[in-house]
Design an enzyme around this catalytic site. Structure first.
Site, mmCIF file in Angstrom:
data_model
loop_
_atom_site.group_PDB
_atom_site.id
_atom_site.type_symbol
_atom_site.label_atom_id
_atom_site.label_comp_id
_atom_site.label_asym_id
_atom_site.label_seq_id
_atom_site.Cartn_x
_atom_site.Cartn_y
_atom_site.Cartn_z
ATOM 1 N N ASP A 28 38.445 43.838 35.017
ATOM 2 C CA ASP A 28 39.708 43.725 35.695
ATOM 3 C C ASP A 28 40.275 44.534 36.662
ATOM 4 O O ASP A 28 39.946 45.883 36.541
ATOM 5 C CB ASP A 28 40.769 43.412 34.519
ATOM 6 C CG ASP A 28 42.151 42.552 35.294
ATOM 7 O OD1 ASP A 28 41.758 42.210 36.264
ATOM 8 O OD2 ASP A 28 42.926 42.513 34.464
ATOM 9 N N ASN A 30 39.913 44.287 40.452
ATOM 10 C CA ASN A 30 39.202 44.057 41.873
ATOM 11 C C ASN A 30 40.046 43.737 42.597
ATOM 12 O O ASN A 30 40.007 44.436 43.847
ATOM 13 C CB ASN A 30 38.092 43.216 41.861
ATOM 14 C CG ASN A 30 36.937 43.381 40.815
ATOM 15 O OD1 ASN A 30 36.987 44.633 40.261
ATOM 16 N ND2 ASN A 30 36.137 42.500 40.540
ATOM 17 N N HIS A 45 35.704 42.636 44.660
ATOM 18 C CA HIS A 45 34.579 42.079 43.763
ATOM 19 C C HIS A 45 33.255 42.544 44.292
ATOM 20 O O HIS A 45 32.430 43.116 43.389
ATOM 21 C CB HIS A 45 34.563 40.619 43.855
ATOM 22 C CG HIS A 45 35.815 39.765 43.540
ATOM 23 N ND1 HIS A 45 36.373 40.296 42.203
ATOM 24 C CD2 HIS A 45 36.495 38.646 44.011
ATOM 25 C CE1 HIS A 45 37.555 39.438 42.141
ATOM 26 N NE2 HIS A 45 37.536 38.603 43.141
ATOM 27 N N GLU A 75 39.190 29.981 33.109
ATOM 28 C CA GLU A 75 40.589 29.866 34.189
ATOM 29 C C GLU A 75 40.338 30.235 35.664
ATOM 30 O O GLU A 75 41.172 30.204 36.291
ATOM 31 C CB GLU A 75 41.816 30.934 33.459
ATOM 32 C CG GLU A 75 42.123 30.293 32.129
ATOM 33 C CD GLU A 75 41.281 30.686 30.986
ATOM 34 O OE1 GLU A 75 40.241 31.518 30.999
ATOM 35 O OE2 GLU A 75 41.378 29.958 29.739
ATOM 36 N N ARG A 79 41.239 29.767 40.766
ATOM 37 C CA ARG A 79 41.540 30.425 41.927
ATOM 38 C C ARG A 79 41.090 29.702 43.357
ATOM 39 O O ARG A 79 40.624 28.718 43.157
ATOM 40 C CB ARG A 79 40.813 31.708 41.647
ATOM 41 C CG ARG A 79 41.103 32.447 40.971
ATOM 42 C CD ARG A 79 40.218 34.093 40.723
ATOM 43 N NE ARG A 79 41.068 34.838 39.823
ATOM 44 C CZ ARG A 79 40.956 36.323 39.669
ATOM 45 N NH1 ARG A 79 40.252 36.829 40.430
ATOM 46 N NH2 ARG A 79 41.632 36.934 38.704
ATOM 47 N N LEU A 139 18.289 46.615 26.144
ATOM 48 C CA LEU A 139 19.656 46.242 26.158
ATOM 49 C C LEU A 139 19.630 44.728 26.914
ATOM 50 O O LEU A 139 18.852 44.315 27.708
ATOM 51 C CB LEU A 139 20.135 47.187 27.594
ATOM 52 C CG LEU A 139 21.657 46.834 27.787
ATOM 53 C CD1 LEU A 139 22.654 47.097 26.798
ATOM 54 C CD2 LEU A 139 22.060 47.409 29.082
ATOM 55 N N ARG A 206 45.562 42.588 27.294
ATOM 56 C CA ARG A 206 45.444 41.238 26.837
ATOM 57 C C ARG A 206 43.830 40.829 26.434
ATOM 58 O O ARG A 206 43.056 41.598 27.115
ATOM 59 C CB ARG A 206 45.768 40.176 28.105
ATOM 60 C CG ARG A 206 47.337 39.830 28.189
ATOM 61 C CD ARG A 206 47.421 38.960 29.219
ATOM 62 N NE ARG A 206 47.037 39.094 30.811
ATOM 63 C CZ ARG A 206 47.596 39.925 31.317
ATOM 64 N NH1 ARG A 206 48.728 40.488 31.218
ATOM 65 N NH2 ARG A 206 46.902 40.029 32.742
ATOM 66 N N ILE A 207 43.709 39.957 25.800
ATOM 67 C CA ILE A 207 42.498 39.518 25.337
ATOM 68 C C ILE A 207 42.051 38.449 26.226
ATOM 69 O O ILE A 207 40.906 38.192 26.810
ATOM 70 C CB ILE A 207 42.380 38.832 23.889
ATOM 71 C CG1 ILE A 207 42.709 40.006 22.925
ATOM 72 C CG2 ILE A 207 41.089 38.190 23.643
ATOM 73 C CD1 ILE A 207 41.754 40.960 22.742
ATOM 74 N N GLU A 219 37.109 47.060 17.960
ATOM 75 C CA GLU A 219 37.979 47.798 18.628
ATOM 76 C C GLU A 219 38.475 47.592 19.957
ATOM 77 O O GLU A 219 37.528 47.271 20.915
ATOM 78 C CB GLU A 219 37.726 49.447 18.108
ATOM 79 C CG GLU A 219 37.199 49.809 17.041
ATOM 80 C CD GLU A 219 38.446 49.857 16.216
ATOM 81 O OE1 GLU A 219 39.718 50.366 16.464
ATOM 82 O OE2 GLU A 219 38.392 49.443 14.743
HETATM 83 C C1 FPP Z 1 38.828 40.543 37.623
HETATM 84 O O1 FPP Z 1 39.506 41.298 38.836
HETATM 85 C C2 FPP Z 1 37.092 40.212 38.312
HETATM 86 C C3 FPP Z 1 36.781 39.030 38.394
HETATM 87 C C4 FPP Z 1 37.238 37.810 38.022
HETATM 88 C C5 FPP Z 1 35.387 39.123 38.798
HETATM 89 C C6 FPP Z 1 34.479 40.141 38.454
HETATM 90 C C7 FPP Z 1 33.302 39.903 39.349
HETATM 91 C C8 FPP Z 1 32.552 41.143 39.629
HETATM 92 C C9 FPP Z 1 32.822 42.392 39.156
HETATM 93 C C10 FPP Z 1 31.355 40.641 40.418
HETATM 94 C C11 FPP Z 1 30.119 41.094 40.078
HETATM 95 C C12 FPP Z 1 29.650 40.520 38.682
HETATM 96 C C13 FPP Z 1 28.465 40.426 38.563
HETATM 97 C C14 FPP Z 1 27.960 40.185 37.151
HETATM 98 C C15 FPP Z 1 27.412 40.582 39.478
HETATM 99 P P1 FPP Z 1 40.590 40.608 39.212
HETATM 100 O O2 FPP Z 1 40.274 39.804 40.752
HETATM 101 O O3 FPP Z 1 41.341 39.659 38.268
HETATM 102 O O4 FPP Z 1 41.660 41.622 39.899
HETATM 103 P P2 FPP Z 1 43.145 41.674 39.972
HETATM 104 O O5 FPP Z 1 43.780 41.605 38.516
HETATM 105 O O6 FPP Z 1 43.406 43.054 40.396
HETATM 106 O O7 FPP Z 1 43.675 40.940 40.758
#
Ligand code: FPP
Length: 259
Positions: A28, A30, A45, A75, A79, A139, A206-207, A219
């Site tokens: 979370d 990005n 991202h 969810e 977006r 892994l 949050r979960i 944990e």
């Molecule tokens: C949440 O941050 C992140 C995502 C919904 C997407 C995660 C995806 C990547 C890291 C891309 C690469 C993944 C792979 C597996 C190649 P957010 O957009 O909710 O951030 P915010 O809460 O700051 O708005």
């Protein structure tokens, strides 16, 4: 994913006998990371991919056997279309770019979620990556895509109801047959142990509908680090924190001590 790298000092502070088998991460922050730099959300991202690489590397070095990443939730379909498309493209691009190296490094790729909803190019690329890496055992990197914990529980309940509706299972056998273990086998994570550690970045506590059944005794570890900044040492710090916890599973401390 550079494999020959110097060893991080935090790695040597970990107790090798108490490494969690399965770590699950909610990536979370990005969007906020990009906003801090006055860039579009997609920039965050894209930079999140380096954090994925770092996490895989750290898990391999620490000998975590399963890493599950919440890459796109049920969810997240709500977006803006542009962001959803960019995330799907990033997934395809990353799989094409990284699979050979993951293969070389003993990583098996798996996916959980309602993959039917993903664009066909994503499904194809995932199938290919899973096929190529299927024999790897070091892994298992599971991508949760179009995933939510409620979706998972619901699809398992539906699968069981369909079995029962064929008449093969008399009503008076249901309680004996549908044990926790049997239900777990119907979940998308069957064959993967429950995560001992759930990590969430960006300071949110949050979960968010992640691994609801599987995370019953996980944990929880929260860090303020935004996902694109997450690196090997952040993963080791989470593992160290985990090793400092007492896991009681409903028992008392005294009972745990004598075990
Ligand atoms: C949440 O941050 C992140 C995502 C919904 C997407 C995660 C995806 C990547 C890291 C891309 C690469 C993944 C792979 C597996 C190649 P957010 O957009 O909710 O951030 P915010 O809460 O700051 O708005």
């Amino acid at each position: 994913m550079p494999s020959a790298e110097e060893r991080h000092p935090l790695l040597d502070r970990l107790d090798p006998d108490r490494i969690p088998q399965h770590v699950a991460i909610t990536m979370d922050g990005n969007g906020r990371w990009a906003k801090q730099r006055s860039r579009p959300r997609v920039f965050g991202h894209k930079n999140g991919v380096e954090a994925v690489r770092a996490s895989v590397r750290a898990c391999r070095k620490a000998k975590v056997r399963f890493l599950t990443l919440y890459a796109f939730s049920t969810e997240n379909w709500k977006r803006p279309e542009r962001e959803v498309n960019a995330l799907m493209e990033l997934l395809v691009h990353s799989l094409r770019k990284e699979t050979a190296e993951l293969l070389e490094n003993g990583v098996k790729i798996a996916v959980i979620g309602n993959v039917e909803k993903l664009p066909s190019v994503c499904r194809r690329e995932l199938q290919e990556a899973m096929r190529i890496t299927a024999a790897n055992t070091d892994l298992t990197l599971t991508l949760a895509l179009s995933y939510s914990g409620r979706w998972d529980i619901l699809q398992a309940a539906r699968a069981f109801a369909h079995q029962a509706a064929t008449g093969a299972l008399p009503a008076d056998r249901i309680d004996a047959v549908l044990t926790e273990e049997a239900f777990g086998d119907l979940l998308s994570t069957h064959g993967i142990p429950d995560p001992e550690l759930l990590v969430r970045t960006s300071g949110e506590h949050r979960i968010s509908n992640y691994l609801l059944w599987q995370g019953a005794y996980s944990e929880l570890y929260f860090t303020n680090t935004l996902w694109p900044d997450f690196r090997e040492e952040d993963l080791y710090t989470a593992l160290l924190d985990f090793q400092g916890r007492e896991r009681r599973f409903g028992k008392t401390s005294e009972q745990i001590e004598v075990q």
